[in-house]
Write an enzyme that holds these catalytic residues in place. Sequence first.
Site, PDB file in Angstrom:
ATOM      1  N   SER A 143       8.853  -3.610  -6.456  1.00 17.54           N
ATOM      2  CA  SER A 143       7.856  -2.592  -6.144  1.00 17.54           C
ATOM      3  C   SER A 143       7.291  -1.993  -7.428  1.00 17.54           C
ATOM      4  O   SER A 143       8.009  -1.842  -8.420  1.00 17.54           O
ATOM      5  CB  SER A 143       8.509  -1.494  -5.304  1.00 17.54           C
ATOM      6  OG  SER A 143       7.545  -0.652  -4.733  1.00 17.54           O
ATOM      7  N   PRO A 144       5.994  -1.655  -7.448  1.00 18.22           N
ATOM      8  CA  PRO A 144       5.427  -1.015  -8.639  1.00 18.22           C
ATOM      9  C   PRO A 144       6.121   0.310  -8.930  1.00 18.22           C
ATOM     10  O   PRO A 144       6.314   1.125  -8.024  1.00 18.22           O
ATOM     11  CB  PRO A 144       3.960  -0.787  -8.245  1.00 18.22           C
ATOM     12  CG  PRO A 144       3.697  -1.740  -7.124  1.00 18.22           C
ATOM     13  CD  PRO A 144       4.985  -1.869  -6.399  1.00 18.22           C
ATOM     14  N   GLN A 171      -1.201  -4.314 -10.209  1.00 18.86           N
ATOM     15  CA  GLN A 171      -1.671  -3.211  -9.375  1.00 18.86           C
ATOM     16  C   GLN A 171      -2.645  -2.356 -10.188  1.00 18.86           C
ATOM     17  O   GLN A 171      -2.291  -1.843 -11.257  1.00 18.86           O
ATOM     18  CB  GLN A 171      -0.521  -2.338  -8.886  1.00 18.86           C
ATOM     19  CG  GLN A 171      -0.976  -1.276  -7.889  1.00 18.86           C
ATOM     20  CD  GLN A 171       0.109  -0.281  -7.539  1.00 18.86           C
ATOM     21  OE1 GLN A 171       0.485   0.545  -8.366  1.00 18.86           O
ATOM     22  NE2 GLN A 171       0.618  -0.348  -6.306  1.00 18.86           N
ATOM     23  N   HIS A 190      -4.659   0.035  -5.576  1.00 18.45           N
ATOM     24  CA  HIS A 190      -3.786   1.153  -5.222  1.00 18.45           C
ATOM     25  C   HIS A 190      -4.608   2.227  -4.516  1.00 18.45           C
ATOM     26  O   HIS A 190      -5.395   2.940  -5.136  1.00 18.45           O
ATOM     27  CB  HIS A 190      -3.152   1.719  -6.494  1.00 18.45           C
ATOM     28  CG  HIS A 190      -1.932   2.568  -6.237  1.00 18.45           C
ATOM     29  ND1 HIS A 190      -1.591   3.036  -4.993  1.00 18.45           N
ATOM     30  CD2 HIS A 190      -0.979   3.051  -7.093  1.00 18.45           C
ATOM     31  CE1 HIS A 190      -0.473   3.756  -5.085  1.00 18.45           C
ATOM     32  NE2 HIS A 190      -0.090   3.772  -6.348  1.00 18.45           N
ATOM     33  N   HIS A 194      -0.606   7.321  -2.342  1.00 16.83           N
ATOM     34  CA  HIS A 194       0.093   8.297  -3.189  1.00 16.83           C
ATOM     35  C   HIS A 194      -0.803   9.363  -3.804  1.00 16.83           C
ATOM     36  O   HIS A 194      -0.472   9.949  -4.823  1.00 16.83           O
ATOM     37  CB  HIS A 194       0.881   7.576  -4.296  1.00 16.83           C
ATOM     38  CG  HIS A 194       1.931   6.673  -3.776  1.00 16.83           C
ATOM     39  ND1 HIS A 194       2.609   5.775  -4.558  1.00 16.83           N
ATOM     40  CD2 HIS A 194       2.414   6.509  -2.517  1.00 16.83           C
ATOM     41  CE1 HIS A 194       3.470   5.098  -3.811  1.00 16.83           C
ATOM     42  NE2 HIS A 194       3.370   5.535  -2.569  1.00 16.83           N
ATOM     43  N   TYR A 211      -3.642   9.245  -5.338  1.00 19.28           N
ATOM     44  CA  TYR A 211      -4.534   8.939  -6.451  1.00 19.28           C
ATOM     45  C   TYR A 211      -5.971   8.848  -5.916  1.00 19.28           C
ATOM     46  O   TYR A 211      -6.223   9.134  -4.739  1.00 19.28           O
ATOM     47  CB  TYR A 211      -4.067   7.675  -7.157  1.00 19.28           C
ATOM     48  CG  TYR A 211      -2.678   7.830  -7.743  1.00 19.28           C
ATOM     49  CD1 TYR A 211      -2.404   8.843  -8.662  1.00 19.28           C
ATOM     50  CD2 TYR A 211      -1.623   7.011  -7.354  1.00 19.28           C
ATOM     51  CE1 TYR A 211      -1.130   9.021  -9.181  1.00 19.28           C
ATOM     52  CE2 TYR A 211      -0.344   7.183  -7.864  1.00 19.28           C
ATOM     53  CZ  TYR A 211      -0.105   8.193  -8.774  1.00 19.28           C
ATOM     54  OH  TYR A 211       1.157   8.381  -9.281  1.00 19.28           O
ATOM     55  N   ARG A 243      -2.360  -1.184  -1.346  1.00 16.08           N
ATOM     56  CA  ARG A 243      -1.265  -0.279  -0.983  1.00 16.08           C
ATOM     57  C   ARG A 243      -1.864   0.984  -0.391  1.00 16.08           C
ATOM     58  O   ARG A 243      -2.795   1.559  -0.950  1.00 16.08           O
ATOM     59  CB  ARG A 243      -0.390   0.067  -2.186  1.00 16.08           C
ATOM     60  CG  ARG A 243       0.647   1.148  -1.870  1.00 16.08           C
ATOM     61  CD  ARG A 243       1.666   1.367  -2.968  1.00 16.08           C
ATOM     62  NE  ARG A 243       2.786   0.440  -2.816  1.00 16.08           N
ATOM     63  CZ  ARG A 243       4.000   0.668  -3.328  1.00 16.08           C
ATOM     64  NH1 ARG A 243       4.256   1.768  -4.011  1.00 16.08           N
ATOM     65  NH2 ARG A 243       4.970  -0.206  -3.159  1.00 16.08           N
ATOM     66  N   GLY A 256      12.264  -0.936  -5.302  1.00 14.97           N
ATOM     67  CA  GLY A 256      11.990  -0.370  -6.614  1.00 14.97           C
ATOM     68  C   GLY A 256      13.250   0.067  -7.326  1.00 14.97           C
ATOM     69  O   GLY A 256      13.768  -0.625  -8.203  1.00 14.97           O
ATOM     70  N   ARG A 257      13.775   1.238  -6.952  1.00 15.53           N
ATOM     71  CA  ARG A 257      14.947   1.787  -7.636  1.00 15.53           C
ATOM     72  C   ARG A 257      16.144   0.844  -7.594  1.00 15.53           C
ATOM     73  O   ARG A 257      16.963   0.814  -8.500  1.00 15.53           O
ATOM     74  CB  ARG A 257      15.317   3.141  -7.025  1.00 15.53           C
ATOM     75  CG  ARG A 257      14.290   4.218  -7.319  1.00 15.53           C
ATOM     76  CD  ARG A 257      14.611   5.513  -6.568  1.00 15.53           C
ATOM     77  NE  ARG A 257      13.674   6.569  -6.891  1.00 15.53           N
ATOM     78  CZ  ARG A 257      12.491   6.733  -6.300  1.00 15.53           C
ATOM     79  NH1 ARG A 257      12.119   5.885  -5.361  1.00 15.53           N
ATOM     80  NH2 ARG A 257      11.699   7.721  -6.648  1.00 15.53           N
TER      81      ARG A 257
END
Length: 778
Positions: free
Chosen positions: A401-402, A479, A555, A558, A560, A608, A705-706
Amino acid sequence: MKTLDPSHEVTVWERNAPDDTFGFGVVFSDETLGSIHGADQVVHDRMERRFARWTDIDVMVTDRQGAAHPFTVGGQGFAAMSRKELLEILQQRVAELDVTVHYRATAPDPDELRSSYDLVIAADGLNSAIRTRYAEAFRPNLDHRHNKYIWFGTDLVFEAFQFFVKQTEWGTMQIHGYPYSDQGSTFIVEMHEDVWRRAGLDRTEHEAFPPGASDTYAVERIKEIFAEELAGHEILTNNSKWLNFTTVRNERWHDGNVVLLGDAAHTAHFSIGSGTKLAMEDALALAACLHEHDSIDQALAAYQEERKPVVESTQRAAQASMEWFENIGMYAGQDPAQFVFNLLTRSRRITFENLKERDAEFAARMEAGFARHQGSPEVAPAMFQPTNIGDLELKNRIVLSPMDMYCATDGVPDEFHLVHLGSKALGGAGLIMTEMTCVSPQGRITPGCPGLWNDDQREAWRKVTTFVHTHSTAKIGMQLGHSGRKGSTKLMWDGMDEPLDEDNWPVIAPSPLPYGNDCHQPLEATRTDLDQVVADFVDSARRAVEAGFDLVEVHAAHGYLLSSFLSPVSNCRTDEYGGSLENRLRFPLEVFRAVRAEIPAHIPVTVRISATDWMPDGNTDEDAVDIARAFIDAGAAAIDVSSGQVAKDETPAFGRSYQTPFADKIRHRVADPTGVKVIAVGAISSYDDVNSILLAGRADLCALGRTHLYDPNWTLHAAAEQNYRGPGADWPVMWKAGRRKPPTARTDKVPPRLQLLREGAADSVHLRWTPGRTPVSV
């Protein structure tokens, strides 16, 4: 309380008669039964003698053509009994212990009770008058749901926990059933309110029923609709009326010497368990806390601290299960076997590995069916089945994941990005995604964000793609994004979302609304600004192709810039780019179409999105379906489904795989029929969760991701832990010696036969224990 200390004086006001009861059966888990045994063996033993026990779940799926598809899944383990018999046991026990019970009695005024008793327990149910009386203290939240259900019994004795799922001319209807004795079963009919109305079951909606009377019209209609399933048996009623489930939550469970218990404090949808079970567990915990603490205040604080997290966990699972049944109609076209797996794993508490332990044959059937459906000759863990996004072939279904790293210099990625992304490619993920890479200096989130607005940045990115393509079989995607009103801020570790102390740049947004308190006041984007943003995305997309990327993602999540156009929380424009969802989509689609037109057709372009804003007046998952449809119509090859981060005061419902239901809805409602892939993301951390999501058809790929930050080789390790060495799990040739987990330093302390298991050299071992000697712990 009386068995812990016979000197306690306990008085119960019971508004019903001793022989009144509502419903038919009560289900218990082994854990609850163990707690009852520890608290009062007499009650436990009397319950034990009346239990109906079973180990299977039977599911009968009837499709639109009327064909029935039966499935049985073993190894579950349930116990149930008649609700009336349970009441009789409890009534008999309190009489033996000299507890005062006032039957057919309304309790005195709560204020009077509070002054006369040390403790007042409000166990007055879903519509608790005491909770309402002290609502300012308890701060309740009541969530009234969409499905209609009615609680019946039947003299048909089911052999197991039974689900009937039937496609009717009005829509999907389902029955939840289970035996509670050798004479009868609980029989709950549930359906969406729209289906209920179309089937004509709403004719008694506004009729008044005498107290205790049942809906006789519903009985006759259900007998007609489910005649085959009832096989001539009777439907039994007991105050049976159509209801909508209400989820009850309270911020606090106690106020002074008043405490909530059971449905007054919380409810959990009947599809995962019994409110009676939860209430009895509350009672056991409350009694223990009162016994262990010196004061009422301490005891009630301990009770809430102990029980509330447990109940909230149950409610999260219940919420997922309830929402699944509310949306059951969208799975009508699923393969019956996949539908059953989806049903069984709906609450996310049961996973593929759980089912594998309980019923290995059923689990193998699921894996084989998934491989067949994908057209794959190899039966393998679902995560290692190959797939594609557009024309791009992927070796497995794991996506890095980005994740923003905030360590570029003037937008140029360096050795860190090479190692960071390269290591994940070596670690086995099928698709590696860069962090959000900014299309202009003004589009950066922080000074440390990478970019792709000049050729120096392109050449630096080329080193990364060359490494990935040379040393791994992974694909790599770029992305692209623009920070919008969330830009010109400090590095995350210096102060997330905080404006820079100096050298700020102007930020733009659809409307001049800051992201949060103390955030930048953005400028409302003009047509000139928007034209420049489109041009910046196009230039960056072209450079991404030149740099060797296999895929480009836009993207639009989130909060943005593109996301802030989509959300009514951040977009208050009155021109053609604001107002309706169609208008709010206009600019993000302009950007997406321009990117799609710029790059070669064989390179997929994905998007996304934030599937919900987690805000009262923001986008919902229903809006996300329409947003996804619009991007698919514009040529999106995949929808990457995230959520939130549109406003600082959002209230997300975090939890394991918590965003997957959004991906599930988009996949089944719009993506799957078009061949467009859906990527699930959000607190997915185990290979079991990944396989469960894929096998159930909730998504086509999973982005982690994490988890990859914790273990760059997570995908390879997942293969090793599943004992899988086939396609899609290829180790770099230099690392192949590491495919088998090395022995631990304490090998000499492990019995030799157990060491065979650790090394994968045996499937099972036999251990013999000699009485009097310490048994081996396995």
